[in-house]
Design an enzyme around this catalytic site. Structure first.
Site, PDB file in Angstrom:
ATOM      1  N   THR A  47      -9.065   4.770  11.477  1.00  0.00           N
ATOM      2  CA  THR A  47      -7.718   5.295  11.266  1.00  0.00           C
ATOM      3  C   THR A  47      -6.764   4.137  11.028  1.00  0.00           C
ATOM      4  OG1 THR A  47      -5.821   6.404  12.277  1.00  0.00           O
ATOM      5  CG2 THR A  47      -7.410   5.443  13.780  1.00  0.00           C
ATOM      6  N   ASP A  49      -3.712   4.254  11.536  1.00  0.00           N
ATOM      7  CA  ASP A  49      -2.685   4.289  12.582  1.00  0.00           C
ATOM      8  C   ASP A  49      -2.997   3.321  13.725  1.00  0.00           C
ATOM      9  OD1 ASP A  49      -1.480   6.245  11.118  1.00  0.00           O
ATOM     10  OD2 ASP A  49      -2.010   7.897  12.447  1.00  0.00           O
ATOM     11  N   ARG A 209      -3.237   4.065   2.552  1.00  0.00           N
ATOM     12  CA  ARG A 209      -4.551   4.141   3.194  1.00  0.00           C
ATOM     13  C   ARG A 209      -5.683   4.216   2.176  1.00  0.00           C
ATOM     14  NH1 ARG A 209      -4.878  10.081   6.104  1.00  0.00           N
ATOM     15  NH2 ARG A 209      -5.600  11.287   4.323  1.00  0.00           N
TER      16      ARG A 209
END
Length: 300
Positions: A47, A49, A209
């Protein structure tokens, strides 16, 4: 899923993703156990994040961070050439790790982003306007990096305060990415209250991303490593879990298996020691993030 696995005698299930994916793994593993079906379930972290608990960091973050730094470095040069206010909105539902990396775009004291806002520090429109006004008065321009997940003083996501309608994903999370609502609202507020005519915003969206032009070699290597390690744990470990990365030096890592329950659903915030007031990131964050991105593009 488990019934399909049973019909085809599937004994290993690997699922790549963030904490919601880890929760899926936990549900599948528990259901298989209840049915008495021998199934190894391994969550492979990925991820941008960087908000998965237990692990030091997650594959995907380093490359996305490299994109964010490159983007803000270029946008700051553009803003320097044609002064005004620019607001860049970066991914991060609950954690500000990715937005924080915009710090690396600064080379000199007057370089942007001049302001960095993350969910770990409460946000208010009034303070934002004051911050922009102060920077614009001093520098004649202002670049702000804003995490999509910023929250108001009362903990409510700013997106909900700016727009009545809600869109949620299958896990019930507020859908933040892929929309320009936050950036537009902040830009409109600057125009209306500070009477600055040149105000621009961009929402980086899914580009950050998936951009192939700036990939971290460390990130690429560790992404492969966690996949290989997952197979090793599944075949030889005889238990379910999530692959985690442990930093062992500056810079080296090893891998271990943590329980699915320890990473499912909940998120890891940007540590408080990396915050610098309500609108900036401390320089100490660079020691954490620099090895994960590798060499950054050179810009003058």
């Amino acid at each position: 899923m488990v019934e399909v696995f049973q019909r085809h005698d599937v004994r290993y299930f690997f699922y790549i993703g963030g904490n919601d994916s880890a929760e899926t793994c936990r549900i599948v593993a528990n259901f298989a156990e209840q049915k008495g079906y021998d199934l190894r379930v391994i969550h492979i972290p990925k991820t941008i994040d960087n908000d998965i608990l237990v692990t030091d960091h997650t594959p995907g973050f380093g490359s996305a961070a490299k994109f964010v730094v490159s983007a803000f470095a270029g946008l700051d040069l553009d803003n320097y050439a044609i002064p005004g206010v620019f607001v860049g909105v970066v991914m991060g539902r609950n954690s500000g790790f990715l937005t924080a990396t915009s710090l690396f775009a600064r080379r000199w004291p007057d370089d942007g982003p001049h302001l960095i806002y993350v969910p770990e520090a409460p946000f208010s429109i009034d303070r934002f306007i004051e911050d922009v006004d102060r920077v614009y008065t001093k520098c004649g321009r202002c670049v702000a990096a804003v995490c999509e997940g910023i929250v108001a003083d009362d903990g409510v996501p700013m997106l909900l305060k700016l727009k009545d309608e809600e869109e949620r994903d299958p896990f019930g999370n507020l859908q933040l990415s892929g929309r320009s609502t936050l950036g537009d609202a902040l830009s409109d507020a600057v125009k209306a209250r500070l009477k600055i005519t040149r105000v621009r915003c961009d929402t980086f969206g899914y580009l950050q991303r998936s951009f192939l032009g700036v990939i971290s070699e460390v990130d690429k290597s560790e992404a492969r490593d966690v996949g290989e390690t997952a197979v090793h744990f599944a075949v030889h470990g005889k238990k379910n879990g999530s692959v985690a990365i442990r930093r062992t030096g500056d810079y080296s890592v090893d891998y271990f298996l943590t329980s699915l329950e320890s990473v499912a659903l909940n998120t890891k915030p940007l540590p408080r020691e990396f915050l610098k007031g309500l609108n900036d990131i401390d320089e100490s964050f660079k020691n954490y993030a620099r090895p994960l991105m590798g060499p950054l593009p050179q810009f003058d």
